[in-house]
Design an enzyme around this catalytic site. Structure first.
Site, PDB file in Angstrom:
ATOM      1  N   HIS A  59       4.718  -1.696   0.446  1.00 27.17           N
ATOM      2  CA  HIS A  59       5.195  -0.538   1.188  1.00 27.17           C
ATOM      3  C   HIS A  59       6.446  -0.904   1.996  1.00 27.17           C
ATOM      4  CE1 HIS A  59       4.800   3.321   3.185  1.00 27.17           C
ATOM      5  NE2 HIS A  59       4.821   2.737   4.367  1.00 27.17           N
ATOM      6  N   GLU A  62       1.474   1.042  -4.731  1.00 28.45           N
ATOM      7  CA  GLU A  62       1.313   1.738  -3.456  1.00 28.45           C
ATOM      8  C   GLU A  62       0.361   2.921  -3.552  1.00 28.45           C
ATOM      9  OE1 GLU A  62       4.311   2.342  -0.483  1.00 28.45           O
ATOM     10  OE2 GLU A  62       5.827   1.535  -1.855  1.00 28.45           O
ATOM     11  N   SER A 100       8.580   5.936   4.522  1.00 24.13           N
ATOM     12  CA  SER A 100       7.186   6.256   4.837  1.00 24.13           C
ATOM     13  C   SER A 100       7.112   7.637   5.503  1.00 24.13           C
ATOM     14  CB  SER A 100       6.601   5.157   5.733  1.00 24.13           C
ATOM     15  OG  SER A 100       5.200   5.224   5.771  1.00 24.13           O
TER      16      SER A 100
END
Length: 349
Positions: free
Chosen positions: A297, A267, A170
């Site tokens: 995610h 996503e 991320s």
């Protein structure tokens, strides 16, 4: 603007979604996603204390994992090794530096220790797990600076740049590419490779708004990403660096190391992954863009009970081992040789 890129990078599509992964998706859609949507609609900026990382101290880690605190100056980190993993002093010349996710706002060493341990075990490499500074105390540029200090620490321990893989999930994916770029610009040499898990690579939400996944993500609503964009800009303004920060999708890439990018098929960060892979491959840099069907995610963090997560960690390990033994190389040094795919150990954990 096109809603969907025509890719120079040919993605590898991993089909199949287990009952566990579907349950995880439903759970996130009905808990985390609405909470983030509510946060995005607040008429004021809310920076909750990082309770998640404190509570994560209670989470179990895989048996045999060891770690010690490393003081990097601006931030605290930890030197972690999974069971039976040796470091440089034990004859293992390779290592990983890892940056956790959390939108530069939350999470930390505790939330990601289990995932980092599994990557260490599967890859047979020790990991410097970096607790970089985050917003609102510091802008993203300082998070990147902490990552550069972490890489320098590994060099000071005797590791060579070409034996260090930079990884993150991320927001940590943003740092992985940014730190690789900074290391190259500093003239320290080319890192072994970059591992990006569900990476956030573009703080501008425009491409995400125009992408088919804009409303399909089970974790992030679009308005949460747009609110995040506003927060990053305000933090830059407060530090007087507005317009100076360059996101990974806009960085020079012609001399970047090989990379692997893993992303779930629904996503909202898919356009970031597509654009980065597209630019790398167009520049002649090896990039393995992996699209995992219906995975959420950073699903890799659920490896304790989601089989696709364990498979994805195995794929990461194959990449890390390949760049370590030189079977995946940057174009300037690339030789025509068959890629040896060594066996990994993640599935047994």
């Amino acid at each position: 603007m096109s809603a969907h890129l025509t890719l120079a990078a040919e993605p590898r599509y991993f089909k199949g979604s287990s009952v566990q992964s579907r349950l995880l998706g439903v759970g996130l859609r009905h808990t985390v996603r609405p909470l983030l949507g509510l946060w995005a609609r607040l008429p004021f900026d809310l920076y909750p204390p990082n309770l998640v990382d404190h509570l994560a101290r209670l989470l179990p880690v895989p048996d045999g994992t060891s770690w010690r605190t490393v003081d990097l100056g601006p931030c605290s980190s930890e030197w972690l090794a999974a069971k039976d993993v040796r470091d440089l002093h034990g004859g293992n010349p390779s290592a990983i530096v890892y940056f956790h996710g959390g939108a530069f706002l939350t999470c930390g060493l505790n939330t990601h220790r289990s995932l980092v341990s599994r990557i260490s075990y599967a890859s047979s490499q020790p990991v410097l797990n970096v607790g970089y500074r985050q917003m609102p105390a510091e802008p993203i540029t300082e998070s990147v600076a902490d990552g550069v200090v972490a890489f320098r620490w590994l060099l000071d321990q005797g590791y060579r740049p070409e034996n260090i893989t930079i990884a993150g999930d991320s927001a940590g994916g943003y740092l992985a590419f940014s730190v690789a770029r900074a290391v190259l610009d500093a003239g320290w040499g080319r890192p072994a490779g970059v591992v990006a898990i569900s990476p956030l690579l573009d703080c501008d939400s425009t491409r995400k708004r125009n992408h088919p996944n804009a409303n399909r993500c089970e974790t992030f609503p679009l308005n949460a990403l747009e609110r995040f964009t506003e927060l990053t800009l305000r933090n830059d303004d407060r530090r007087g660096i507005s317009g100076e920060r360059v996101c990974p999708v806009d960085m020079p890439v012609a001399d970047m190391p090989p990379s692997i990018i893993q992303i779930g098929s629904h996503e909202i960060l898919m356009p970031d992954a597509e654009l980065m892979a597209n630019r790398l491959v167009a520049a002649g840099i090896p990039c393995d863009l992996q699209v995992w069907e219906n995975q959420v995610h950073v699903f890799q963090a659920s490896a304790a009970w989601v089989p696709e997560a364990r498979q994805a960690i195995d794929e990461i390990a194959l990449f890390v081992q390949s760049v370590a033994d030189g079977t995946i190389e940057a174009p300037a040094a690339k030789a025509k040789k068959k890629v040896a795919r060594p066996r990994t150990r993640a599935a047994s954990r």
